[in-house]
Design a protein around this motif. Structure first.
Motif, PDB file in Angstrom:
ATOM      1  N   CYS A 151       0.822  -1.219   0.000  1.00 18.27           N
ATOM      2  CA  CYS A 151       0.000   0.000   0.000  1.00 18.27           C
ATOM      3  C   CYS A 151       0.853   1.265   0.000  1.00 18.27           C
ATOM      4  O   CYS A 151       0.668   2.160   0.824  1.00 18.27           O
ATOM      5  CB  CYS A 151      -0.957   0.001   1.189  1.00 18.27           C
ATOM      6  SG  CYS A 151      -2.256   1.259   1.082  1.00 18.27           S
ATOM      7  N   PHE A 152       1.779   1.336  -0.940  1.00 19.81           N
ATOM      8  CA  PHE A 152       2.609   2.537  -1.014  1.00 19.81           C
ATOM      9  C   PHE A 152       1.767   3.715  -1.485  1.00 19.81           C
ATOM     10  O   PHE A 152       1.052   3.639  -2.489  1.00 19.81           O
ATOM     11  CB  PHE A 152       3.783   2.338  -1.970  1.00 19.81           C
ATOM     12  CG  PHE A 152       4.622   3.575  -2.111  1.00 19.81           C
ATOM     13  CD1 PHE A 152       5.487   3.943  -1.094  1.00 19.81           C
ATOM     14  CD2 PHE A 152       4.498   4.391  -3.223  1.00 19.81           C
ATOM     15  CE1 PHE A 152       6.233   5.116  -1.194  1.00 19.81           C
ATOM     16  CE2 PHE A 152       5.240   5.566  -3.329  1.00 19.81           C
ATOM     17  CZ  PHE A 152       6.116   5.925  -2.317  1.00 19.81           C
ATOM     18  N   THR A 153       1.854   4.824  -0.747  1.00 17.77           N
ATOM     19  CA  THR A 153       1.105   6.036  -1.091  1.00 17.77           C
ATOM     20  C   THR A 153       1.972   7.278  -0.983  1.00 17.77           C
ATOM     21  O   THR A 153       1.458   8.404  -1.000  1.00 17.77           O
ATOM     22  CB  THR A 153      -0.116   6.213  -0.164  1.00 17.77           C
ATOM     23  OG1 THR A 153       0.336   6.319   1.200  1.00 17.77           O
ATOM     24  CG2 THR A 153      -1.076   5.051  -0.292  1.00 17.77           C
ATOM     25  N   GLN A 167      10.647  11.014  -2.661  1.00 18.25           N
ATOM     26  CA  GLN A 167      11.714  10.777  -1.698  1.00 18.25           C
ATOM     27  C   GLN A 167      11.486   9.468  -0.939  1.00 18.25           C
ATOM     28  O   GLN A 167      12.417   8.671  -0.755  1.00 18.25           O
ATOM     29  CB  GLN A 167      11.816  11.949  -0.716  1.00 18.25           C
ATOM     30  CG  GLN A 167      12.910  11.771   0.337  1.00 18.25           C
ATOM     31  CD  GLN A 167      12.976  12.948   1.302  1.00 18.25           C
ATOM     32  OE1 GLN A 167      12.314  13.973   1.111  1.00 18.25           O
ATOM     33  NE2 GLN A 167      13.766  12.802   2.346  1.00 18.25           N
ATOM     34  N   GLU A 168      10.247   9.243  -0.510  1.00 15.14           N
ATOM     35  CA  GLU A 168       9.924   8.008   0.220  1.00 15.14           C
ATOM     36  C   GLU A 168      10.063   6.786  -0.684  1.00 15.14           C
ATOM     37  O   GLU A 168      10.550   5.741  -0.255  1.00 15.14           O
ATOM     38  CB  GLU A 168       8.516   8.117   0.792  1.00 15.14           C
ATOM     39  CG  GLU A 168       8.411   9.132   1.918  1.00 15.14           C
ATOM     40  CD  GLU A 168       6.974   9.502   2.249  1.00 15.14           C
ATOM     41  OE1 GLU A 168       6.724   9.827   3.430  1.00 15.14           O
ATOM     42  OE2 GLU A 168       6.113   9.472   1.357  1.00 15.14           O
ATOM     43  N   PRO A 216      17.107  -3.558  -2.797  1.00 11.50           N
ATOM     44  CA  PRO A 216      16.979  -3.965  -4.207  1.00 11.50           C
ATOM     45  C   PRO A 216      16.042  -5.121  -4.475  1.00 11.50           C
ATOM     46  O   PRO A 216      15.566  -5.268  -5.601  1.00 11.50           O
ATOM     47  CB  PRO A 216      18.419  -4.325  -4.594  1.00 11.50           C
ATOM     48  CG  PRO A 216      19.100  -4.659  -3.298  1.00 11.50           C
ATOM     49  CD  PRO A 216      18.477  -3.767  -2.283  1.00 11.50           C
ATOM     50  N   ARG A 217      15.766  -5.940  -3.505  1.00 12.85           N
ATOM     51  CA  ARG A 217      14.898  -7.099  -3.744  1.00 12.85           C
ATOM     52  C   ARG A 217      13.447  -6.845  -3.327  1.00 12.85           C
ATOM     53  O   ARG A 217      12.638  -7.771  -3.311  1.00 12.85           O
ATOM     54  CB  ARG A 217      15.470  -8.324  -3.026  1.00 12.85           C
ATOM     55  CG  ARG A 217      16.785  -8.807  -3.641  1.00 12.85           C
ATOM     56  CD  ARG A 217      17.394  -9.977  -2.889  1.00 12.85           C
ATOM     57  NE  ARG A 217      17.910  -9.587  -1.593  1.00 12.85           N
ATOM     58  CZ  ARG A 217      19.112  -9.040  -1.395  1.00 12.85           C
ATOM     59  NH1 ARG A 217      19.910  -8.797  -2.427  1.00 12.85           N
ATOM     60  NH2 ARG A 217      19.529  -8.737  -0.181  1.00 12.85           N
ATOM     61  N   PHE A 218      13.145  -5.597  -3.016  1.00 17.36           N
ATOM     62  CA  PHE A 218      11.787  -5.228  -2.612  1.00 17.36           C
ATOM     63  C   PHE A 218      11.071  -4.468  -3.729  1.00 17.36           C
ATOM     64  O   PHE A 218      11.700  -3.812  -4.559  1.00 17.36           O
ATOM     65  CB  PHE A 218      11.818  -4.356  -1.357  1.00 17.36           C
ATOM     66  CG  PHE A 218      12.045  -5.129  -0.093  1.00 17.36           C
ATOM     67  CD1 PHE A 218      10.989  -5.400   0.774  1.00 17.36           C
ATOM     68  CD2 PHE A 218      13.304  -5.597   0.239  1.00 17.36           C
ATOM     69  CE1 PHE A 218      11.197  -6.111   1.945  1.00 17.36           C
ATOM     70  CE2 PHE A 218      13.517  -6.315   1.394  1.00 17.36           C
ATOM     71  CZ  PHE A 218      12.460  -6.573   2.259  1.00 17.36           C
ATOM     72  N   VAL A 219       9.740  -4.569  -3.707  1.00 14.13           N
ATOM     73  CA  VAL A 219       8.897  -3.842  -4.658  1.00 14.13           C
ATOM     74  C   VAL A 219       7.823  -3.087  -3.884  1.00 14.13           C
ATOM     75  O   VAL A 219       7.608  -3.329  -2.694  1.00 14.13           O
ATOM     76  CB  VAL A 219       8.247  -4.806  -5.672  1.00 14.13           C
ATOM     77  CG1 VAL A 219       9.307  -5.473  -6.538  1.00 14.13           C
ATOM     78  CG2 VAL A 219       7.385  -5.855  -4.967  1.00 14.13           C
ATOM     79  N   LEU A 220       7.141  -2.188  -4.578  1.00 12.68           N
ATOM     80  CA  LEU A 220       6.060  -1.412  -3.981  1.00 12.68           C
ATOM     81  C   LEU A 220       4.718  -2.007  -4.378  1.00 12.68           C
ATOM     82  O   LEU A 220       4.484  -2.293  -5.558  1.00 12.68           O
ATOM     83  CB  LEU A 220       6.127   0.044  -4.426  1.00 12.68           C
ATOM     84  CG  LEU A 220       7.456   0.784  -4.231  1.00 12.68           C
ATOM     85  CD1 LEU A 220       7.311   2.243  -4.668  1.00 12.68           C
ATOM     86  CD2 LEU A 220       7.943   0.698  -2.796  1.00 12.68           C
ATOM     87  N   GLY A 221       3.814  -2.194  -3.412  1.00 13.57           N
ATOM     88  CA  GLY A 221       2.467  -2.667  -3.684  1.00 13.57           C
ATOM     89  C   GLY A 221       1.556  -1.497  -4.013  1.00 13.57           C
ATOM     90  O   GLY A 221       1.418  -0.569  -3.213  1.00 13.57           O
ATOM     91  N   ILE A 222       0.936  -1.535  -5.193  1.00  6.74           N
ATOM     92  CA  ILE A 222       0.105  -0.423  -5.663  1.00  6.74           C
ATOM     93  C   ILE A 222      -1.333  -0.902  -5.812  1.00  6.74           C
ATOM     94  O   ILE A 222      -1.599  -1.910  -6.470  1.00  6.74           O
ATOM     95  CB  ILE A 222       0.608   0.124  -7.011  1.00  6.74           C
ATOM     96  CG1 ILE A 222       2.103   0.439  -6.935  1.00  6.74           C
ATOM     97  CG2 ILE A 222      -0.198   1.340  -7.418  1.00  6.74           C
ATOM     98  CD1 ILE A 222       2.479   1.488  -5.904  1.00  6.74           C
ATOM     99  N   GLY A 223      -2.253  -0.141  -5.208  1.00  7.58           N
ATOM    100  CA  GLY A 223      -3.659  -0.520  -5.240  1.00  7.58           C
ATOM    101  C   GLY A 223      -4.569   0.641  -5.562  1.00  7.58           C
ATOM    102  O   GLY A 223      -4.210   1.575  -6.291  1.00  7.58           O
ATOM    103  N   GLY A 224      -5.769   0.599  -4.977  1.00  8.07           N
ATOM    104  CA  GLY A 224      -6.816   1.539  -5.323  1.00  8.07           C
ATOM    105  C   GLY A 224      -6.493   2.995  -5.079  1.00  8.07           C
ATOM    106  O   GLY A 224      -7.059   3.872  -5.749  1.00  8.07           O
ATOM    107  N   VAL A 225      -5.596   3.297  -4.129  1.00 10.35           N
ATOM    108  CA  VAL A 225      -5.253   4.692  -3.847  1.00 10.35           C
ATOM    109  C   VAL A 225      -4.742   5.395  -5.102  1.00 10.35           C
ATOM    110  O   VAL A 225      -4.947   6.600  -5.276  1.00 10.35           O
ATOM    111  CB  VAL A 225      -4.212   4.766  -2.708  1.00 10.35           C
ATOM    112  CG1 VAL A 225      -3.692   6.191  -2.544  1.00 10.35           C
ATOM    113  CG2 VAL A 225      -4.819   4.284  -1.398  1.00 10.35           C
TER     114      VAL A 225
END
Length: 266
Positions: A163-165, A169-170, A178-187
């Motif tokens: 739930c990255f919003t 900078q953040e 490097p092995r992480f991703v951002l979860g993107i949803g309805g926001v």
């Protein structure tokens, strides 16, 4: 169009009366798989129960959500830890695929701040020990969260910042892992969201995955309704427009990212 919902609370009471219909709508919309995070000890069992009901379609993640951390957090974690590491269940399901939903949340209260910090770090150690990715929740605590993750950065297998919003900078700070991703949803579809500008500016397509966080945060034009996996199509459309690519490209990249982070082919 085929996609994966990497974060969905299908085990919740909100889906008790029509779970079968919700799953059917997800399949018809092109959802290839749904990942279910536990939030506390009871939900570890309800998550597993749903995943056993839908083997090879629903996949469990086990952990203690920061908002559920109390004074007894050590006992709760001891009980959850007994359900790890991953194994093959009697019906062929994989248990679990990640440690989650874990993290820090100081949005409403800091009453259990120290307990949250200790509980999160313990579960980060599980991730390193078992080489299971993390499904991370963070609100009003990014600096504290990053400080803990940096201690284990070289050994972490990866995961999702759910739930990255945030702002550029953040995003850049989180992508330093490097092995992480951002979860993107309805926001990302909300009128006041800056994500359609932030993401293309600093987050490449190989660093995002799709999610609903259902039953919460339904996308526009369904905002205010109970969210469900079939609704991700609106997020895909918004991201395709923001990145200037086709919806199929969004699905292809995010599916590949799921395979890299979680180590499973779906």
């Amino acid at each position: 169009m085929k996609y994966i919902d990497t974060h969905c609370h299908l085990d919740g009471e909100e889906f008790r009366d029509d779970l079968e219909q919700v799953v059917q709508r997800a399949r018809e919309a092109g959802c290839k798989a749904i990942f279910l995070p536990a939030i506390d000890l009871p939900s570890c069992q309800t998550v597993i129960d749903v995943c056993r009901r839908y083997p090879h379609y629903c996949y469990p993640m086990l952990g203690l959500h920061p908002e559920e951390v109390r004074a007894d957090w050590r006992n709760v974690l001891d009980s959850i830890r007994q359900q790890l590491p991953p194994n093959r269940g009697g019906r062929g399901e994989r248990l679990p695929i990640a440690i989650g939903e874990v993290g820090l949340d100081f949005y409403w209260s800091r009453e259990f701040e120290q307990e949250q910090l200790l509980a999160f770090e313990e579960q980060v150690r599980w991730s390193v020990e078992l080489q299971l990715p993390l499904m991370i929740h963070c609100r009003k605590a990014q600096n504290e969260l990053v400080a803990i993750l940096k201690r284990y950065a070289n050994d972490l297998p990866g995961g999702v910042f759910h739930c990255f919003t945030g702002n550029e900078q953040e995003a850049r700070q989180l992508l330093e892992f490097p092995r992480f991703v951002l979860g993107i949803g309805g926001v990302s579809t909300f009128k006041k969201s800056h994500l359609p500008e932030v993401l293309p500016a600093c987050v490449p397509l190989d660093r995002i995955v799709l999610e609903t966080d259902a039953p919460y945060m339904a996308p526009v034009p369904l905002r205010g309704q109970r969210n469900e996996p079939a609704f991700i199509r609106h997020v895909i459309t918004r991201l395709a427009g923001a990145y200037g690519v086709t919806e199929e490209e969004i699905c292809r990249h995010t599916n590949e990212n799921v395979a890299k982070v979680f180590g499973i082919q779906i």
